[in-house]
Design a protein around this motif. Structure first.
Motif, PDB file in Angstrom:
ATOM      1  N   GLU A   1       0.828  -1.205   0.000  1.00  0.00           N
ATOM      2  CA  GLU A   1       0.000   0.000   0.000  1.00  0.00           C
ATOM      3  C   GLU A   1       0.865   1.259   0.000  1.00  0.00           C
ATOM      4  OE1 GLU A   1      -1.892  -2.541   3.274  1.00  0.00           O
ATOM      5  OE2 GLU A   1      -0.127  -2.698   1.990  1.00  0.00           O
ATOM      6  N   GLY A   2       1.980   1.189   0.715  1.00  0.00           N
ATOM      7  CA  GLY A   2       2.888   2.331   0.758  1.00  0.00           C
ATOM      8  C   GLY A   2       3.524   2.618  -0.587  1.00  0.00           C
ATOM      9  N   TRP A   3       3.897   1.558  -1.295  1.00  0.00           N
ATOM     10  CA  TRP A   3       4.502   1.744  -2.614  1.00  0.00           C
ATOM     11  C   TRP A   3       3.496   2.315  -3.605  1.00  0.00           C
ATOM     12  CZ3 TRP A   3       9.372   2.146  -3.162  1.00  0.00           C
ATOM     13  CH2 TRP A   3      10.249   1.438  -2.350  1.00  0.00           C
TER      14      TRP A   3
ATOM     15  N   GLN B   1       1.915   6.916  -6.815  1.00  0.00           N
ATOM     16  CA  GLN B   1       0.927   7.914  -7.229  1.00  0.00           C
ATOM     17  C   GLN B   1       1.448   9.328  -7.012  1.00  0.00           C
ATOM     18  OE1 GLN B   1      -2.311   6.598  -4.752  1.00  0.00           O
ATOM     19  NE2 GLN B   1      -3.174   5.256  -6.329  1.00  0.00           N
ATOM     20  N   ARG B   2       2.113   9.547  -5.900  1.00  0.00           N
ATOM     21  CA  ARG B   2       2.651  10.871  -5.612  1.00  0.00           C
ATOM     22  C   ARG B   2       3.802  11.222  -6.559  1.00  0.00           C
ATOM     23  NH1 ARG B   2       2.702  10.688   1.079  1.00  0.00           N
ATOM     24  NH2 ARG B   2       0.463  10.262   1.316  1.00  0.00           N
ATOM     25  N   MET B   3       4.617  10.224  -6.896  1.00  0.00           N
ATOM     26  CA  MET B   3       5.724  10.489  -7.812  1.00  0.00           C
ATOM     27  C   MET B   3       5.216  10.778  -9.217  1.00  0.00           C
ATOM     28  SD  MET B   3       8.940   8.115  -6.670  1.00  0.00           S
ATOM     29  CE  MET B   3      10.044   9.228  -7.540  1.00  0.00           C
ATOM     30  N   ILE B   4       4.140  10.115  -9.623  1.00  0.00           N
ATOM     31  CA  ILE B   4       3.540  10.414 -10.931  1.00  0.00           C
ATOM     32  C   ILE B   4       3.096  11.870 -10.973  1.00  0.00           C
ATOM     33  CG2 ILE B   4       1.564   9.946 -12.432  1.00  0.00           C
ATOM     34  CD1 ILE B   4       1.735   7.006 -11.488  1.00  0.00           C
TER      35      ILE B   4
ATOM     36  N   ALA C   1       9.006  15.312   2.589  1.00  0.00           N
ATOM     37  CA  ALA C   1       7.561  15.368   2.797  1.00  0.00           C
ATOM     38  C   ALA C   1       6.942  13.980   2.880  1.00  0.00           C
ATOM     39  CB  ALA C   1       6.903  16.169   1.673  1.00  0.00           C
ATOM     40  N   ASN C   2       7.611  12.979   2.309  1.00  0.00           N
ATOM     41  CA  ASN C   2       7.077  11.621   2.319  1.00  0.00           C
ATOM     42  C   ASN C   2       7.729  10.731   3.371  1.00  0.00           C
ATOM     43  OD1 ASN C   2       5.078  11.021  -0.087  1.00  0.00           O
ATOM     44  ND2 ASN C   2       6.604  12.456  -0.864  1.00  0.00           N
ATOM     45  N   ALA C   3       8.479  11.332   4.281  1.00  0.00           N
ATOM     46  CA  ALA C   3       9.124  10.549   5.340  1.00  0.00           C
ATOM     47  C   ALA C   3       8.094   9.806   6.186  1.00  0.00           C
ATOM     48  CB  ALA C   3       9.978  11.466   6.210  1.00  0.00           C
ATOM     49  N   SER C   4       6.950  10.440   6.430  1.00  0.00           N
ATOM     50  CA  SER C   4       5.911   9.800   7.237  1.00  0.00           C
ATOM     51  C   SER C   4       5.359   8.556   6.545  1.00  0.00           C
ATOM     52  CB  SER C   4       4.781  10.791   7.526  1.00  0.00           C
ATOM     53  OG  SER C   4       4.183  11.233   6.308  1.00  0.00           O
ATOM     54  N   LEU C   5       5.403   8.556   5.212  1.00  0.00           N
ATOM     55  CA  LEU C   5       4.932   7.391   4.458  1.00  0.00           C
ATOM     56  C   LEU C   5       5.823   6.186   4.738  1.00  0.00           C
ATOM     57  CD1 LEU C   5       2.700   6.784   2.250  1.00  0.00           C
ATOM     58  CD2 LEU C   5       4.538   7.005   0.586  1.00  0.00           C
TER      59      LEU C   5
ATOM     60  N   TYR D   1       4.336   2.794   6.626  1.00  0.00           N
ATOM     61  CA  TYR D   1       4.216   1.537   5.896  1.00  0.00           C
ATOM     62  C   TYR D   1       5.493   0.703   5.893  1.00  0.00           C
ATOM     63  CZ  TYR D   1      -0.164   3.398   4.046  1.00  0.00           C
ATOM     64  OH  TYR D   1      -1.426   3.902   3.920  1.00  0.00           O
ATOM     65  N   GLY D   2       6.559   1.197   6.507  1.00  0.00           N
ATOM     66  CA  GLY D   2       7.808   0.452   6.517  1.00  0.00           C
ATOM     67  C   GLY D   2       7.700  -0.835   7.310  1.00  0.00           C
ATOM     68  N   ILE D   3       8.438  -1.847   6.892  1.00  0.00           N
ATOM     69  CA  ILE D   3       8.452  -3.140   7.580  1.00  0.00           C
ATOM     70  C   ILE D   3       9.893  -3.587   7.744  1.00  0.00           C
ATOM     71  CG2 ILE D   3       6.194  -3.870   6.718  1.00  0.00           C
ATOM     72  CD1 ILE D   3       7.604  -5.511   4.603  1.00  0.00           C
ATOM     73  N   ASN D   4      10.095  -4.507   8.684  1.00  0.00           N
ATOM     74  CA  ASN D   4      11.408  -5.098   8.872  1.00  0.00           C
ATOM     75  C   ASN D   4      11.563  -6.276   7.940  1.00  0.00           C
ATOM     76  OD1 ASN D   4      12.111  -3.354  11.032  1.00  0.00           O
ATOM     77  ND2 ASN D   4      10.934  -4.625  12.461  1.00  0.00           N
TER      78      ASN D   4
END
Length: 208
Positions: A138-140, A145-148, A188-192, A196-199
């Motif tokens: 979901e994070g990707w 979408q934001r990068m587009i 600005a996308n650090a919170s993303l 959604y980050g995982i180990n």
């Protein structure tokens, strides 16, 4: 096949190889913008001469980076290809518009490729960067979408600037504006990444 024992390229050297050619272009333009140069009986403006310098410098720095790291990103390879093609056309036709429109094509092409990936349900960013930056699917999708949107915005901004403003304004935008915008976008996308980050060792998806 023998294992690749090359050490990771230090961030300082990597930054110098990636941004050095752009600074060389900026310096050459500032030095030559009011000094036409005649080569082979043809007069070239400072912008064209700066492009003549930039293309081989970028090619050399990309080659050095490849030799040191053993790999190049798709964006680096595609950027080099377009720089060589449109930089060559700029010099050959003695027309700076080819080099300026190259930026529009680069960002437009990346926006199109990322959009195609979403349509085909194949997230190119996740495929390329997922191992280095583990994040839930979901994070990707959100990041893509934001990068587009970012790439489309940069392509439009480039068209507006080169068509309506001076060479100096465009060079400043390319040299300083684009890197700053990309840096701000990442911050600005650090919170993303946090959300959604995982180990890598996680066996199950974390709860949202």
């Amino acid at each position: 096949m023998e294992p690749d024992n090359r050490k990771p390229v230090s961030p300082g050297i990597k930054a110098m190889l990636e941004f050095g050619p752009l600074l060389v272009f900026f310096a050459a333009f500032k030095l030559l913008k009011d000094r036409p140069v005649t080569l082979g009986g043809t007069e070239y403006g400072g912008f064209i001469v700066a492009t003549m310098i930039f293309v081989p410098v970028l090619a050399l720095s990309t080659l050095v980076l490849w030799r040191l790291s053993g790999k190049l990103s798709v964006m680096q390879v595609l950027t080099l290809f377009l720089v060589v093609v449109f930089g060559g056309l700029t010099v050959w036709m003695n027309d700076e518009r080819f080099f300026k429109i190259k930026v529009t094509l680069i960002y437009g092409l990346f926006a199109a490729l990322l959009s195609l990936g979403l349509i085909l349900n194949r997230n190119w960013l996740e495929l390329v960067m997922g191992e280095a930056l583990p994040m839930r699917h979901e994070g990707w999708v959100k990041l893509t979408q934001r990068m587009i949107a970012l790439f489309v915005g940069l392509a439009v901004a480039n068209e507006v600037i080169w068509r309506n403003m001076s060479d100096t304004a465009w060079v400043n935008f390319k040299t300083f504006g684009l890197p700053v915008i990309m840096f701000v976008f990442l911050i600005a996308n650090a919170s993303l990444f946090t959300r959604y980050g995982i180990n890598k060792d996680d066996d199950a998806d974390p709860q949202p």
